[in-house]
Design an enzyme around this catalytic site. Structure first.
Site, PDB file in Angstrom:
ATOM      1  N   LYS A 205       1.945 -92.211 -13.949  1.00 35.05           N
ATOM      2  CA  LYS A 205       0.599 -92.659 -13.562  1.00 35.05           C
ATOM      3  C   LYS A 205       0.335 -94.063 -14.106  1.00 35.05           C
ATOM      4  O   LYS A 205      -0.191 -94.930 -13.394  1.00 35.05           O
ATOM      5  CB  LYS A 205      -0.459 -91.671 -14.065  1.00 35.05           C
ATOM      6  CG  LYS A 205      -0.483 -90.394 -13.234  1.00 35.05           C
ATOM      7  CD  LYS A 205      -1.135 -89.230 -13.950  1.00 35.05           C
ATOM      8  CE  LYS A 205      -0.802 -87.914 -13.233  1.00 35.05           C
ATOM      9  NZ  LYS A 205      -1.064 -86.726 -14.037  1.00 35.05           N
TER      10      LYS A 205
ATOM     11  N   GLN B 102      -4.406 -84.613 -19.361  1.00 31.77           N
ATOM     12  CA  GLN B 102      -3.200 -83.952 -18.855  1.00 31.77           C
ATOM     13  C   GLN B 102      -3.162 -82.499 -19.316  1.00 31.77           C
ATOM     14  O   GLN B 102      -3.361 -82.195 -20.498  1.00 31.77           O
ATOM     15  CB  GLN B 102      -1.951 -84.721 -19.346  1.00 31.77           C
ATOM     16  CG  GLN B 102      -0.644 -84.228 -18.766  1.00 31.77           C
ATOM     17  CD  GLN B 102      -0.551 -84.368 -17.242  1.00 31.77           C
ATOM     18  OE1 GLN B 102      -1.028 -85.338 -16.667  1.00 31.77           O
ATOM     19  NE2 GLN B 102       0.047 -83.388 -16.587  1.00 31.77           N
TER      20      GLN B 102
ATOM     21  N   ASP C 201      -9.294 -86.386 -11.730  1.00 32.52           N
ATOM     22  CA  ASP C 201      -8.572 -85.164 -11.369  1.00 32.52           C
ATOM     23  C   ASP C 201      -9.410 -84.276 -10.453  1.00 32.52           C
ATOM     24  O   ASP C 201      -8.879 -83.328  -9.852  1.00 32.52           O
ATOM     25  CB  ASP C 201      -8.245 -84.350 -12.632  1.00 32.52           C
ATOM     26  CG  ASP C 201      -6.804 -84.535 -13.080  1.00 32.52           C
ATOM     27  OD1 ASP C 201      -5.940 -84.726 -12.213  1.00 32.52           O
ATOM     28  OD2 ASP C 201      -6.568 -84.468 -14.303  1.00 32.52           O
TER      29      ASP C 201
HETATM   30  N1  GUN Z   1      -0.889 -80.592 -15.020  1.00 36.82           N
HETATM   31  C1  GUN Z   1      -0.289 -80.149 -13.887  1.00 36.82           C
HETATM   32  N2  GUN Z   1      -0.887 -80.686 -12.806  1.00 36.82           N
HETATM   33  C2  GUN Z   1      -1.877 -81.484 -13.264  1.00 36.82           C
HETATM   34  C3  GUN Z   1      -2.843 -82.317 -12.626  1.00 36.82           C
HETATM   35  O1  GUN Z   1      -2.930 -82.426 -11.398  1.00 36.82           O
HETATM   36  N3  GUN Z   1      -3.692 -82.976 -13.448  1.00 36.82           N
HETATM   37  C4  GUN Z   1      -3.629 -82.848 -14.796  1.00 36.82           C
HETATM   38  N4  GUN Z   1      -4.510 -83.535 -15.514  1.00 36.82           N
HETATM   39  N5  GUN Z   1      -2.757 -82.105 -15.417  1.00 36.82           N
HETATM   40  C5  GUN Z   1      -1.884 -81.415 -14.656  1.00 36.82           C
END
Ligand code: GUN
Length: 323
Positions: free
Chosen positions: A64, A108, A131
């Site tokens: 990211k 995350q 998110d």
């Molecule tokens: N862990 C697995 N998928 C995701 C996601 O789409 N966003 C976040 N923040 N953590 C994750």
């Protein structure tokens, strides 16, 4: 686009190349950022909060940050120790919420067991929630209001749109009811005027329900669960799975005569596979996403797209981006 299917049925089956679509999205984002800055705006900024040292989480967060840099945005990772307290994580989130330079906050997942994940997600300011996990954004998705929507399902809709796959009036069947993929996928496909069915582990005769799908989305986290018996002739098959396979027999069964996968397995001791038995489904599908290189690159692109959208809104800028 390259077919890795030995049948080479590329004339009738379109391989949905997530990397190519993500790269188009990156160009659109870079253009949007350039225009924002040319008009005197501030550089958009994403902060990813990484608690602990889970290697998969660190890899996602790293990609990211790299994508932000690629499109001209600031991407920072806030690394925190896995033994931090609920209170100290909450105070970090409050600080980011109050920082006017920060447009997007991503926590995350998964978080360590002692942290109340729901409370943390609800603390992120909805206008910075790239998110789309905050209940305000979840509610807005379902009421059809403008919102930040979860990245993986948003990326899937964007891919279908950019690959000219019609959605309106089609029957979409989603296997998996997670808050991250299955449920928001249903909301987004409903917005596109699909007829939507969500299936899960208790669904009766799952293959028969899936065979009704024009668009089948597999998001269960089980290697190659969706085989040819789940897929109607001509269906569009979207594979959200990203599973580690570390036994040779399964690799052999799923990818017979596939030298590249065998070499990868020999080198790493595992390979990544989806929820769809790609080779056995390929001939039935009109279009299919590979794993890796299908949905994955779009998730990252859409988190960054959400950050630009959040930033444009936070800076009250009216710049058109085709997303
Ligand atoms: N862990 C697995 N998928 C995701 C996601 O789409 N966003 C976040 N923040 N953590 C994750």
């Amino acid at each position: 686009m390259t077919a890795e299917n030995p049948a080479q049925n590329a004339e009738t089956t379109m391989i949905l190349d997530g990397k190519a679509v993500a790269s188009q999205i990156h160009s659109d984002l870079a253009r949007g950022v350039q225009q924002l800055i040319a008009e005197g705006g501030r550089q958009p900024k994403l902060v990813a909060v990484l608690v602990g040292d889970n290697p998969a989480s660190a890899a996602y967060v790293g990609s990211k940050a790299r994508t932000c840099a690629k499109v001209g945005m600031a991407g920072e990772t806030l690394r925190l120790s896995s033994d931090l307290t609920q209170e100290s994580l909450e105070s970090e989130i409050r600080r980011l919420n109050g920082d006017p330079e920060v447009d997007g906050i991503l926590v995350q997942l998964p978080l360590p067991k002692h942290i109340d994940e729901r409370r943390i997600l609800e603390l992120v300011a909805p206008e910075k929630d790239v998110d789309g996990f905050h209940p305000v954004n979840v509610g807005r998705l379902w009421t059809g209001e403008d919102c930040l929507a979860p990245a993986t399902p948003s990326g899937i809709v964007e891919m279908l749109r950019r690959c000219d796959i019609p959605m309106a009036g089609r029957h979409a069947v989603i296997v998996g009811r997670s808050n991250i993929v299955g449920k928001p996928m249903a909301g987004l496909l409903l917005r596109e005027s699909c007829t939507v069915t969500i299936c899960h582990s208790r669904t009766r005769d799952l293959p028969a329900v899936c065979r009704n799908a024009d668009i089948l989305v597999a998001a269960v986290g089980r290697t190659a669960m969706v085989d040819a018996s789940y897929v109607a002739e001509g269906a569009v098959v979207i594979d959200v799975g990203m599973n580690r396979v570390d036994d040779q027999d399964t690799v052999q069964r799923l990818y017979p005569d596939h030298e590249k996968r065998a070499a990868l397995f020999a080198k790493k001791g595992y390979i990544l596979t989806g929820d769809v038995d790609y080779h056995r489904v390929f001939d039935r599908a009109s279009a299919i996403t590979p794993v890796p290189g299908g949905v994955g690159p779009l998730t990252v692109a859409m988190v960054v797209a959400n950050t630009l959208r959040a930033s444009l809104r936070n800076q009250s800028r009216d710049i058109e981006i085709d997303l």
